[in-house]
Enzyme design. Structure first.
Site, PDB file in Angstrom:
ATOM      1  N   ASP A   1     -22.513  14.528  43.124  1.00  0.00           N
ATOM      2  CA  ASP A   1     -21.231  15.232  43.171  1.00  0.00           C
ATOM      3  C   ASP A   1     -20.509  14.905  44.466  1.00  0.00           C
ATOM      4  O   ASP A   1     -21.126  14.501  45.458  1.00  0.00           O
ATOM      5  CB  ASP A   1     -21.478  16.750  43.066  1.00  0.00           C
ATOM      6  CG  ASP A   1     -20.208  17.520  42.704  1.00  0.00           C
ATOM      7  OD1 ASP A   1     -19.143  16.903  42.516  1.00  0.00           O
ATOM      8  OD2 ASP A   1     -20.300  18.764  42.609  1.00  0.00           O
TER       9      ASP A   1
ATOM     10  N   GLY B   1     -15.637  23.019  45.851  1.00  0.00           N
ATOM     11  CA  GLY B   1     -14.889  23.985  45.059  1.00  0.00           C
ATOM     12  C   GLY B   1     -13.392  23.772  45.066  1.00  0.00           C
ATOM     13  O   GLY B   1     -12.660  24.585  44.504  1.00  0.00           O
TER      14      GLY B   1
ATOM     15  N   GLU C   1     -21.400  24.109  39.899  1.00  0.00           N
ATOM     16  CA  GLU C   1     -21.906  23.041  40.776  1.00  0.00           C
ATOM     17  C   GLU C   1     -23.107  23.549  41.569  1.00  0.00           C
ATOM     18  O   GLU C   1     -24.121  22.846  41.731  1.00  0.00           O
ATOM     19  CB  GLU C   1     -20.807  22.573  41.732  1.00  0.00           C
ATOM     20  CG  GLU C   1     -19.670  21.837  41.024  1.00  0.00           C
ATOM     21  CD  GLU C   1     -18.496  21.512  41.908  1.00  0.00           C
ATOM     22  OE1 GLU C   1     -17.736  20.598  41.558  1.00  0.00           O
ATOM     23  OE2 GLU C   1     -18.307  22.157  42.949  1.00  0.00           O
TER      24      GLU C   1
END
Ligand code: 5RP
Length: 224
Positions: free
Chosen positions: A85, A99, A107
């Protein structure tokens, strides 16, 4: 290299990093955002070498399916080998703010399950102290005003992210202008406010490896 080229380069580097360890039954976790999208596109080239992925958002699930990569419910998976990520900021200790795309809660859940969290970023995300990027806080809608007042009592300015509803049906309050000197403690403190689902600090479970795109190429950062 422009920013998108750096994001694409780290995405390809992440695929190169995990590919030798993929097996037919391997399930990986996949994050959300433009860098994660480059990763999904690069991952499609080896879609037949692993079982599939758990997505950290509906948008990521849709993109994975577009590439014929199977999407698993996290509850049906006992182990995730990797989580890949992006991030909005990272500090020298592998603490992150995430975020910006409002996907922080899923996540954080997927990152918690994964054995290895590989964070893929361009060099603009590197900071000495977290907090220049507004810190997202996911909040149960009925607690918006209460949580806003609690956040207003801290250093920084809470700002309601107008018009955004998370995949979990909640709202986001961004905490602006705060120097986060102790990310682990601040993460726990915010999560203790009633009505907060979670916040975008990934400090108690930070990254294990950071692949950082620079104009000169991809740099691999690992803890000492
Ligand atoms: C989404 C995220 C993203 O990882 C973060 O916002 C970085 O996004 P991008 O790769 O588009 O710069 O946390 O909730």
């Amino acid at each position: 290299m422009n920013q998108d080229e750096m994001k694409r380069a780290v995405a390809i580097a992440a695929v190169d990093m995990i590919r030798p360890r993929l097996e037919k039954e391997t399930v990986i976790g996949v994050g959300t955002g433009s860098t994660a999208n480059f990763f999904i596109d690069a991952l499609a080239r080896c879609r037949d070498e692993f079982a599939g992925a758990v997505a950290s958002s509906e948008a990521t699930a849709a993109r994975l399916r577009q590439h014929d990569i199977e999407v698993f419910d996290l509850n049906s998976v006992s182990q995730l080998e990797f989580y890949i990520d992006g991030a909005d900021e990272f500090d020298p200790y592998f603490n992150l703010i995430k975020g910006g795309g409002a996907a922080l809660t899923r996540e954080k859940i997927v990152a918690a399950v994964a054995k290895t969290f590989i964070c893929i970023v361009d060099e603009s995300k590197q900071v000495d102290v977290l907090g220049s990027f507004p810190l997202p806080v996911e909040v149960i809608p009925m607690a918006r005003s209460y949580v806003g007042r609690q956040l207003a009592g801290l250093e920084g300015q809470p700002v309601y992210r107008d018009g955004v509803v998370t995949d979990n049906g909640n709202i986001i309050i961004d905490l602006h202008d705060v120097d986060i000197l102790d990310p682990k403690a601040f993460e726990r403190h915010l999560n203790n406010i009633v009505g907060v689902v979670t916040n975008g600090l990934f400090a108690n479970r930070g990254a294990d490896v950071i692949l950082m795109g620079t104009p000169q190429g991809v740099v691999t950062l690992k803890p000492d």
